[in-house]
Structures are given as structure tokens and as C-alpha cells.
Design an enzyme around this catalytic site. Sequence first.
Site, PDB file in Angstrom:
ATOM      1  N   LYS A 145       0.822  -1.212   0.000  1.00 23.54           N
ATOM      2  CA  LYS A 145       0.000   0.000   0.000  1.00 23.54           C
ATOM      3  C   LYS A 145       0.861   1.270   0.000  1.00 23.54           C
ATOM      4  CE  LYS A 145      -2.221  -0.893   3.896  1.00 23.54           C
ATOM      5  NZ  LYS A 145      -1.797  -2.229   4.340  1.00 23.54           N
ATOM      6  N   ARG A 203      -9.839   0.576   8.651  1.00 29.01           N
ATOM      7  CA  ARG A 203      -9.401  -0.777   8.963  1.00 29.01           C
ATOM      8  C   ARG A 203     -10.456  -1.558   9.719  1.00 29.01           C
ATOM      9  NH1 ARG A 203      -3.512   0.469   8.823  1.00 29.01           N
ATOM     10  NH2 ARG A 203      -2.348  -1.433   9.198  1.00 29.01           N
ATOM     11  N   ARG A 210      11.640  -5.509   4.800  1.00 32.97           N
ATOM     12  CA  ARG A 210      11.297  -4.121   4.446  1.00 32.97           C
ATOM     13  C   ARG A 210      12.224  -3.120   5.149  1.00 32.97           C
ATOM     14  NH1 ARG A 210       5.229  -2.005   4.963  1.00 32.97           N
ATOM     15  NH2 ARG A 210       5.467  -2.378   7.205  1.00 32.97           N
ATOM     16  N   ARG A 236      11.327  -0.679  10.498  1.00 37.76           N
ATOM     17  CA  ARG A 236      10.269  -0.377  11.457  1.00 37.76           C
ATOM     18  C   ARG A 236      10.329  -1.356  12.617  1.00 37.76           C
ATOM     19  NH1 ARG A 236       4.718   0.379   8.169  1.00 37.76           N
ATOM     20  NH2 ARG A 236       3.968  -0.830   9.939  1.00 37.76           N
ATOM     21  N   ARG A 273      -0.133  -8.393  13.655  1.00 33.77           N
ATOM     22  CA  ARG A 273      -0.745  -7.460  12.700  1.00 33.77           C
ATOM     23  C   ARG A 273      -1.587  -8.217  11.680  1.00 33.77           C
ATOM     24  NH1 ARG A 273       4.613  -4.994  10.957  1.00 33.77           N
ATOM     25  NH2 ARG A 273       3.466  -4.002   9.269  1.00 33.77           N
TER      26      ARG A 273
HETATM   27  P1  ADP Z   1       0.896  -1.905   7.986  1.00 26.68           P
HETATM   28  O1  ADP Z   1       2.197  -2.073   7.288  1.00 26.68           O
HETATM   29  O2  ADP Z   1       0.698  -2.905   9.087  1.00 26.68           O
HETATM   30  O3  ADP Z   1      -0.282  -1.799   7.053  1.00 26.68           O
HETATM   31  P2  ADP Z   1       0.619   0.890   8.895  1.00 26.68           P
HETATM   32  O4  ADP Z   1       1.831   1.710   8.709  1.00 26.68           O
HETATM   33  O5  ADP Z   1      -0.556   1.174   8.026  1.00 26.68           O
HETATM   34  O6  ADP Z   1       1.083  -0.618   8.813  1.00 26.68           O
HETATM   35  O7  ADP Z   1       0.115   1.002  10.424  1.00 26.68           O
HETATM   36  C1  ADP Z   1       0.969   0.745  11.514  1.00 26.68           C
HETATM   37  C2  ADP Z   1       0.172   0.615  12.807  1.00 26.68           C
HETATM   38  O8  ADP Z   1      -0.565   1.837  13.057  1.00 26.68           O
HETATM   39  C3  ADP Z   1      -0.894  -0.476  12.807  1.00 26.68           C
HETATM   40  O9  ADP Z   1      -0.360  -1.739  13.142  1.00 26.68           O
HETATM   41  C4  ADP Z   1      -1.861   0.056  13.874  1.00 26.68           C
HETATM   42  O10 ADP Z   1      -1.389  -0.165  15.184  1.00 26.68           O
HETATM   43  C5  ADP Z   1      -1.846   1.560  13.648  1.00 26.68           C
HETATM   44  N1  ADP Z   1      -2.903   1.973  12.693  1.00 26.68           N
HETATM   45  C6  ADP Z   1      -2.709   2.526  11.464  1.00 26.68           C
HETATM   46  N2  ADP Z   1      -3.875   2.768  10.850  1.00 26.68           N
HETATM   47  C7  ADP Z   1      -4.852   2.355  11.700  1.00 26.68           C
HETATM   48  C8  ADP Z   1      -6.276   2.311  11.651  1.00 26.68           C
HETATM   49  N3  ADP Z   1      -6.956   2.759  10.569  1.00 26.68           N
HETATM   50  N4  ADP Z   1      -6.951   1.794  12.707  1.00 26.68           N
HETATM   51  C9  ADP Z   1      -6.302   1.344  13.787  1.00 26.68           C
HETATM   52  N5  ADP Z   1      -4.965   1.340  13.910  1.00 26.68           N
HETATM   53  C10 ADP Z   1      -4.227   1.840  12.883  1.00 26.68           C
END
Ligand code: ADP
Length: 217
Positions: free
Chosen positions: A13, A88, A127, A160, A171
Site C-alpha cells: 500500500k 481498517r 522491508r 520499522r 498485525r
Molecule cells: P501496515 O504495514 O501494518 O499496514 P501501517 O503503517 O498502516 O502498517 O500502520 C501501523 C500501525 O498503526 C498499525 O499496526 C496500527 O497499530 C496503527 N494503525 C494505522 N492505521 C490504523 C487504523 N486505521 N486503525 C487502527 N490502527 C491503525
Amino acid sequence: MTLLLFGPPGCGKGTQARYIAAMLGIPAISTGEMFRSECRAGTELGQRVNSILASGGLVSDEIVNQVVASRLSRPDCQSGFLLDGYPRTVAQADFLGALVKQQGLPAPVVVHIDVPESALVERLCARRQCPQCGRIYNLLHQAPLKEGYCDDDGGELTQRKDDCEDVIRQRLRAYEEQSAPLVEYYASGEYLRVDGNRTPERITEEIEARLTGRWVR
Ligand code: ADP
């Protein structure tokens, strides 16, 4: 236009968001990036969400919705935006639907980047990211030209904290339980599924081709 990039952690994404938003001339908004930057800055919000991010769980709908509403009210979002990592949960999707309507924007187009779970753990462990420009690399498939440094600005690549195996599994579990139901939620609307198990360039091409004509001139 309003566009949502949807898919499991590690589906690409963030990589696609940069290209697609630039092509459409709209801001790319990543809730994950917003939370990480709050954590780095040590703000009150950062302190509240830090341990949730570290454990791989989801931040509460109430907090995320508030952060998104505030970001989408800024002038650069007036004619559209791309969201990466939001919504989400079904509650977030309901909230976003109401918000978009209120702003007089069209219902979101959802691009689902589909990748089998078996490929995700390997991808996420490999990553790396440039802390200066945000570009994402993968040591297995999209390695930087010079090991450890960004091709664009020479920034020293970082990993990260939540890209370690235990947290990745958590996750993925959160995705399956709370986010996967959104496929059904959006399937009857403007919904595109693309195969994310290919090179980033091929995926960008397909997204661009499928948006062109129908939503983009
Ligand atoms: P990923 O690579 O897991 O898609 P992101 O960078 O989008 O990671 O998000 C990292 C973390 O931020 C998630 O694991 C969660 O804890 C939090 N987070 C991000 N977006 C949301 C959301 N829409 N709802 C709840 N938690 C979120």
C-alpha cells in the site's frame, strides 16, 4: 476523487500510495505514518498509541477517526485524497462514509491489493525505509543500489520496530479479524481487486489503467 488503498500489512500500500497519489495530484495520507511521526515527536497522542503500535494491535476507532477527520478537513483534501491504512474496521468505514458525504466528495474508490499471507511475513521482515523521504525498499526484491542507503537522497535506511516476526503475526491477525470484513462491505461499490503478488511497477500500471477512463481522464 477519493481513493482507498486496502490490503494486508506488507501488500504494498505504502509503495503504491506514493505513485498513485502523485499521478492523481491528491495527497497520500497514511494513518500508520501519522502515528509513527507522533511517536517520534513524543506528543501526547504518540505516547498513547506507542505501545499499541509496538504490539501490532489496532489503535481505537475513536482516536483514529478523530485524527483522520482533522487531517481531511485541511484545504489540500478539498478535491480529494488517497488513504493508505484507513479504514481498517467497519466502524471506521461508516465514519469515513459520513465524512466524505459531508464534504460533498464522491464515495471512495477502493483498490484492494491482494497478496497471499504466505508472502507477507517474508516481505515485511525484509522491508526498509528511508526516514528522510519515506521511500520503501525490500532487501529481497527492491534493494537499494548501495546497501543500506536510499537511492534518491542517500538517507540511511531504517527498519520499522513492528516489522519483526512476532509483531507481524499479530498485525496479520488484526487484519484477518477486523479488516478483512471490509472486502464485503465495499464489494458492492466502486471496488477493484488487483493481484499484489507482482512487481510494484506492474501493480502501478494496472491500477493506473483501471482508473483511467472511468475515474481519471
Ligand atoms: P501496515 O504495514 O501494518 O499496514 P501501517 O503503517 O498502516 O502498517 O500502520 C501501523 C500501525 O498503526 C498499525 O499496526 C496500527 O497499530 C496503527 N494503525 C494505522 N492505521 C490504523 C487504523 N486505521 N486503525 C487502527 N490502527 C491503525
